[in-house]
Write an enzyme that holds these catalytic residues in place. Sequence first.
Site, PDB file in Angstrom:
ATOM      1  N   HIS A 157      -6.568 -24.821  20.001  1.00 42.74           N
ATOM      2  CA  HIS A 157      -6.972 -25.187  21.080  1.00 42.74           C
ATOM      3  C   HIS A 157      -6.705 -26.733  21.412  1.00 42.74           C
ATOM      4  O   HIS A 157      -6.549 -27.472  20.570  1.00 42.74           O
ATOM      5  CB  HIS A 157      -8.532 -24.321  21.414  1.00 42.74           C
ATOM      6  CG  HIS A 157      -9.060 -25.346  20.948  1.00 42.74           C
ATOM      7  ND1 HIS A 157     -10.368 -25.242  19.928  1.00 42.74           N
ATOM      8  CD2 HIS A 157     -10.217 -26.846  22.424  1.00 42.74           C
ATOM      9  CE1 HIS A 157     -10.667 -25.873  20.267  1.00 42.74           C
ATOM     10  NE2 HIS A 157     -10.714 -26.853  21.482  1.00 42.74           N
ATOM     11  N   HIS A 174      -7.422 -29.393  25.241  1.00 45.13           N
ATOM     12  CA  HIS A 174      -7.403 -29.782  26.218  1.00 45.13           C
ATOM     13  C   HIS A 174      -6.568 -30.723  27.698  1.00 45.13           C
ATOM     14  O   HIS A 174      -5.967 -31.399  26.556  1.00 45.13           O
ATOM     15  CB  HIS A 174      -8.680 -29.861  27.053  1.00 45.13           C
ATOM     16  CG  HIS A 174      -9.714 -29.454  25.890  1.00 45.13           C
ATOM     17  ND1 HIS A 174     -10.360 -28.305  26.230  1.00 45.13           N
ATOM     18  CD2 HIS A 174     -10.014 -29.804  24.202  1.00 45.13           C
ATOM     19  CE1 HIS A 174     -11.277 -27.781  24.949  1.00 45.13           C
ATOM     20  NE2 HIS A 174     -11.018 -28.527  24.615  1.00 45.13           N
ATOM     21  N   GLU A 207     -11.946 -34.359  24.534  1.00 44.57           N
ATOM     22  CA  GLU A 207     -13.341 -34.425  23.646  1.00 44.57           C
ATOM     23  C   GLU A 207     -13.568 -35.425  22.970  1.00 44.57           C
ATOM     24  O   GLU A 207     -13.531 -35.262  21.788  1.00 44.57           O
ATOM     25  CB  GLU A 207     -12.890 -33.140  23.027  1.00 44.57           C
ATOM     26  CG  GLU A 207     -13.621 -32.479  22.584  1.00 44.57           C
ATOM     27  CD  GLU A 207     -13.412 -31.074  21.536  1.00 44.57           C
ATOM     28  OE1 GLU A 207     -12.816 -30.428  22.234  1.00 44.57           O
ATOM     29  OE2 GLU A 207     -13.646 -30.995  20.369  1.00 44.57           O
ATOM     30  N   HIS A 243      -6.082 -28.933  18.158  1.00 41.79           N
ATOM     31  CA  HIS A 243      -7.509 -28.974  17.085  1.00 41.79           C
ATOM     32  C   HIS A 243      -8.224 -28.043  16.993  1.00 41.79           C
ATOM     33  O   HIS A 243      -8.196 -27.086  18.040  1.00 41.79           O
ATOM     34  CB  HIS A 243      -8.549 -30.299  17.477  1.00 41.79           C
ATOM     35  CG  HIS A 243      -8.874 -30.055  18.789  1.00 41.79           C
ATOM     36  ND1 HIS A 243      -8.271 -30.700  20.204  1.00 41.79           N
ATOM     37  CD2 HIS A 243     -10.266 -29.835  19.356  1.00 41.79           C
ATOM     38  CE1 HIS A 243      -9.084 -30.334  20.824  1.00 41.79           C
ATOM     39  NE2 HIS A 243     -10.445 -29.968  20.735  1.00 41.79           N
ATOM     40  N   GLU A 247     -15.393 -24.721  29.097  1.00 37.94           N
ATOM     41  CA  GLU A 247     -14.543 -24.829  28.350  1.00 37.94           C
ATOM     42  C   GLU A 247     -14.023 -23.097  28.790  1.00 37.94           C
ATOM     43  O   GLU A 247     -12.877 -23.484  28.155  1.00 37.94           O
ATOM     44  CB  GLU A 247     -15.930 -24.749  27.763  1.00 37.94           C
ATOM     45  CG  GLU A 247     -15.740 -23.890  26.117  1.00 37.94           C
ATOM     46  CD  GLU A 247     -14.576 -24.728  25.129  1.00 37.94           C
ATOM     47  OE1 GLU A 247     -14.374 -24.637  23.934  1.00 37.94           O
ATOM     48  OE2 GLU A 247     -14.864 -26.021  25.444  1.00 37.94           O
TER      49      GLU A 247
END
Length: 392
Positions: free
Chosen positions: A103, A105, A109, A148, A170
């Site tokens: 996934h 973002h 992170e 990652h 999340e």
Amino acid sequence: MYKRPQNQYEFGTIPQPIRSDGAGATDLGPRDIMRDIENPDMLVPPVTDSGSIPNLKFSFSDTNMQLYPGGWSREVTARELPIATTLAGVNMRLLPGGVRELHWHKQVEWAYMLLGKARITAVDQDGRNFIADIGEGDLWYFPPGIPHSVQGLEEGCEFLLVFDDGNFSEFDTFTISDWFAHTPKEILSANFGVSENAFTHVPNKQTYMYQAKVPGSLKSQRIESPHGSVPKSFTHKLLSQKPIQTSGGTVRIADSSNFPISTRIAAALVEIKPGAMREMHWHPNNDEWQYYLTGIGRMTAFAANGTARTFNVRAGDVGYVPFAFGHYIQNIGEESLWFLEIFQSHRFEDISLNQWMALTPHELVQTNLHVGPQLMNSLRKQKSPVVKYPKL
């Protein structure tokens, strides 16, 4: 129907909102007595508390636990703690072999490994890859958009994730299974140059987390990229770092000065021993997001204009101190209080009240506060982030 006790003696050892100066009265209920026992300084605030300061604490135990094959997750965001606009946190557990799927973002992170071990993988925009094993006290950091994964090793793992947006969730994550599920198979076929049959069994919805076998050795999973490895490591061994030793505990700082990839999040791992406190200070660069690892403590925040508020904190709590608020944290338990101070910043910065006073003309300090040599002679020109209570 709730039955009110007839008199105060029916309470026994139940705490009451009555201060030693006589202010307050018994609480006849209904009430959550266990909460009051956990929060004595909120039930009976110090006389120095004053005015209205928003809630600065929320417990992960009060969040909604998401359960999956392979582990669980829960989060504290601005939805749960509205004052926390700069950072959000996720607490996650993976069983041995459990996988937080491939996934990425929109946010940074940053992670701290609480327990166990995990394997992380990533590939950057230039096709350079990274595969590493993470242990207790280690950090990782992935810039926005970097894909990652995380997988639990032999004993599984539990970790804290922090994102540089208080409104992050999340569940607003780009996952590989979700994209495959929402892409026509003829497009997948054209993209990868294989027949549509190759995608017969791909998930029809987001997987998020799943159970797999514990991976083989790190060496057995190495994949050599023709473009090499990432130029800046995505990991840092914070707990192995030599700490700043003080009279009352230890401090370890990780920011872009010693963890170069971490350009959006700075952090300190603080230990406060019994009978000690994180000294009176404030941060000149951003809000402070806290995560308490062990022990119990008391945090007081000063917000100017005659306002201050005290909160009781314990393991599993998230604390928050808005930008420039003066604050301190006391260990009120019998074991060390460990917690993380985390900031949306490339550098860790704080201002010590003690050091400020020591480096200001003494006559000015004396006339401002009406104090004498006893205090002035005790001031320190060097910071001591954690101080031991004096034995008077």
